[in-house]
Design a protein around this motif. Structure first.
Motif, PDB file in Angstrom:
ATOM      1  N   UNK A  51      -7.139 -21.882  -7.543  1.00 13.72           N
ATOM      2  CA  UNK A  51      -7.203 -20.932  -8.665  1.00 13.72           C
ATOM      3  C   UNK A  51      -8.625 -20.453  -8.902  1.00 13.72           C
ATOM      4  N   UNK A  52      -8.917 -19.270  -8.437  1.00  8.82           N
ATOM      5  CA  UNK A  52     -10.247 -18.690  -8.586  1.00  8.82           C
ATOM      6  C   UNK A  52     -10.071 -17.246  -9.011  1.00  8.82           C
ATOM      7  N   UNK A  53     -10.839 -16.802  -9.967  1.00  8.15           N
ATOM      8  CA  UNK A  53     -10.777 -15.409 -10.415  1.00  8.15           C
ATOM      9  C   UNK A  53     -12.068 -14.702 -10.063  1.00  8.15           C
ATOM     10  N   UNK A  54     -11.943 -13.477  -9.667  1.00  6.75           N
ATOM     11  CA  UNK A  54     -13.131 -12.669  -9.394  1.00  6.75           C
ATOM     12  C   UNK A  54     -13.878 -12.434 -10.700  1.00  6.75           C
ATOM     13  N   UNK A  55     -15.175 -12.302 -10.611  1.00  7.84           N
ATOM     14  CA  UNK A  55     -15.960 -12.094 -11.828  1.00  7.84           C
ATOM     15  C   UNK A  55     -15.643 -10.743 -12.464  1.00  7.84           C
ATOM     16  N   UNK A  56     -15.251  -9.763 -11.680  1.00  8.84           N
ATOM     17  CA  UNK A  56     -14.942  -8.442 -12.212  1.00  8.84           C
ATOM     18  C   UNK A  56     -13.468  -8.235 -12.494  1.00  8.84           C
ATOM     19  N   UNK A  57     -12.658  -9.256 -12.445  1.00  4.41           N
ATOM     20  CA  UNK A  57     -11.225  -9.119 -12.677  1.00  4.41           C
ATOM     21  C   UNK A  57     -10.463 -10.131 -11.857  1.00  4.41           C
ATOM     22  N   UNK A  58      -9.309  -9.722 -11.355  1.00  2.57           N
ATOM     23  CA  UNK A  58      -8.499 -10.608 -10.524  1.00  2.57           C
ATOM     24  C   UNK A  58      -8.305  -9.965  -9.158  1.00  2.57           C
ATOM     25  N   UNK A  59      -7.952 -10.787  -8.185  1.00  2.00           N
ATOM     26  CA  UNK A  59      -7.703 -10.271  -6.843  1.00  2.00           C
ATOM     27  C   UNK A  59      -6.290  -9.705  -6.770  1.00  2.00           C
ATOM     28  N   UNK A  60      -6.144  -8.626  -6.026  1.00  2.00           N
ATOM     29  CA  UNK A  60      -4.847  -7.985  -5.885  1.00  2.00           C
ATOM     30  C   UNK A  60      -4.186  -8.228  -4.545  1.00  2.00           C
ATOM     31  N   UNK A  61      -4.865  -8.915  -3.634  1.00  2.27           N
ATOM     32  CA  UNK A  61      -4.289  -9.152  -2.312  1.00  2.27           C
ATOM     33  C   UNK A  61      -3.966 -10.634  -2.146  1.00  2.27           C
ATOM     34  N   UNK A  62      -3.279 -10.923  -1.073  1.00  5.95           N
ATOM     35  CA  UNK A  62      -2.962 -12.303  -0.736  1.00  5.95           C
ATOM     36  C   UNK A  62      -3.095 -12.447   0.780  1.00  5.95           C
ATOM     37  N   UNK A  63      -2.913 -13.654   1.245  1.00  3.96           N
ATOM     38  CA  UNK A  63      -2.948 -13.900   2.682  1.00  3.96           C
ATOM     39  C   UNK A  63      -1.861 -13.092   3.389  1.00  3.96           C
ATOM     40  N   UNK A  64      -0.769 -12.818   2.674  1.00  3.88           N
ATOM     41  CA  UNK A  64       0.305 -12.003   3.233  1.00  3.88           C
ATOM     42  C   UNK A  64      -0.193 -10.616   3.619  1.00  3.88           C
ATOM     43  N   UNK A  65      -1.105 -10.055   2.841  1.00  3.51           N
ATOM     44  CA  UNK A  65      -1.652  -8.736   3.176  1.00  3.51           C
ATOM     45  C   UNK A  65      -2.399  -8.762   4.502  1.00  3.51           C
ATOM     46  N   UNK A  66      -3.161  -9.832   4.739  1.00  2.95           N
ATOM     47  CA  UNK A  66      -3.874  -9.961   6.006  1.00  2.95           C
ATOM     48  C   UNK A  66      -2.900 -10.115   7.169  1.00  2.95           C
ATOM     49  N   UNK A  67      -1.880 -10.934   6.977  1.00  4.89           N
ATOM     50  CA  UNK A  67      -0.874 -11.135   8.031  1.00  4.89           C
ATOM     51  C   UNK A  67      -0.136  -9.831   8.313  1.00  4.89           C
ATOM     52  N   UNK A  68       0.280  -9.137   7.245  1.00  2.48           N
ATOM     53  CA  UNK A  68       0.982  -7.868   7.448  1.00  2.48           C
ATOM     54  C   UNK A  68       0.096  -6.827   8.112  1.00  2.48           C
ATOM     55  N   UNK A  69      -1.184  -6.808   7.778  1.00  7.99           N
ATOM     56  CA  UNK A  69      -2.118  -5.884   8.423  1.00  7.99           C
ATOM     57  C   UNK A  69      -2.124  -6.108   9.934  1.00  7.99           C
ATOM     58  N   UNK A  70      -2.187  -7.347  10.348  1.00  8.45           N
ATOM     59  CA  UNK A  70      -2.171  -7.662  11.783  1.00  8.45           C
ATOM     60  C   UNK A  70      -0.837  -7.292  12.417  1.00  8.45           C
ATOM     61  N   UNK A  71       0.254  -7.582  11.727  1.00 10.03           N
ATOM     62  CA  UNK A  71       1.583  -7.247  12.256  1.00 10.03           C
ATOM     63  C   UNK A  71       1.747  -5.735  12.380  1.00 10.03           C
ATOM     64  N   UNK A  72       1.313  -4.985  11.363  1.00  6.97           N
ATOM     65  CA  UNK A  72       1.410  -3.523  11.434  1.00  6.97           C
ATOM     66  C   UNK A  72       0.608  -2.971  12.605  1.00  6.97           C
ATOM     67  N   UNK A  73      -0.564  -3.522  12.844  1.00  5.44           N
ATOM     68  CA  UNK A  73      -1.392  -3.049  13.956  1.00  5.44           C
ATOM     69  C   UNK A  73      -0.709  -3.318  15.295  1.00  5.44           C
ATOM     70  N   UNK A  74      -0.203  -4.526  15.475  1.00  7.46           N
ATOM     71  CA  UNK A  74       0.439  -4.876  16.750  1.00  7.46           C
ATOM     72  C   UNK A  74       1.706  -4.050  16.966  1.00  7.46           C
ATOM     73  N   UNK A  75       2.545  -3.939  15.952  1.00  7.24           N
ATOM     74  CA  UNK A  75       3.804  -3.195  16.101  1.00  7.24           C
ATOM     75  C   UNK A  75       3.534  -1.700  16.256  1.00  7.24           C
ATOM     76  N   UNK A  76       2.549  -1.171  15.550  1.00  9.60           N
ATOM     77  CA  UNK A  76       2.220   0.250  15.691  1.00  9.60           C
ATOM     78  C   UNK A  76       1.758   0.593  17.098  1.00  9.60           C
TER      79      UNK A  76
END
Length: 156
Positions: A51-76
């Motif tokens: 549980x960590x919050x950014x000093x300027x707010x909260x984070x909007x991404x998750x590890x799922x975003x990184x995984x999906x980014x890689x999957x989208x690149x490979x499938x594309x």
């Protein structure tokens, strides 16, 4: 054994473009969070579950975003090169809709009232865009398939 099906060139190009747009949305959230983090490892530890919050707010991404980014690149990339990429594009479409559709309800829940309005609006728009693109990709993949033996000779 059933007859094999391939995706026509227009369907493959559209699928690759949708994967690129979906990947850019995930990348934009990751870049946004890296900008908010004091150090990059703060974002990584948040993705890991601390549980960590950014000093300027909260984070909007998750590890799922990184995984999906890689999957989208490979499938594309695969969709551009292989007529048999229909299954991969269909799977990406279903997974995208399945993981983003709950966000449309969760982002409007009472327990998320502490999130700043602009971040919530951007997250809602991103989720809607991803669900719509995933559904559209699934429809195009279903419509653009043809039997493998109807492919012109020497054309992949």
């Amino acid at each position: 054994m059933g007859q094999g099906r391939i995706l026509n060139g227009g369907g493959r190009l559209f699928g690759a473009l949708v994967c690129a747009v979906l990947g850019l949305i995930s990348l934009a959230w990751i870049i946004h969070d890296l900008d908010k983090a004091d150090e990059a490892n703060h974002l990584w530890w948040t993705w890991a579950g601390l549980p960590f919050r950014a000093t300027g707010g909260i984070f909007g991404s998750s590890l799922l975003d990184l995984v999906l980014l890689l999957v989208y690149a490979v499938v594309g990339i695969t969709a551009l090169r292989s007529p048999a990429a229909g299954g991969a594009l269909g799977t990406v479409a279903v997974v995208t809709v399945a993981v983003r559709l709950p966000s449309l309800w969760n982002l409007n829940s009472d327990w998320l009232q502490g999130i700043p309005g602009d971040l919530k609006t951007r997250a809602n728009l991103s989720a809607w865009a991803q669900v719509v693109l995933g559904g559209l990709l699934l429809a195009v993949v279903a419509a653009a398939r043809r039997p493998a033996d109807l492919a012109p000779p020497g054309h992949l």
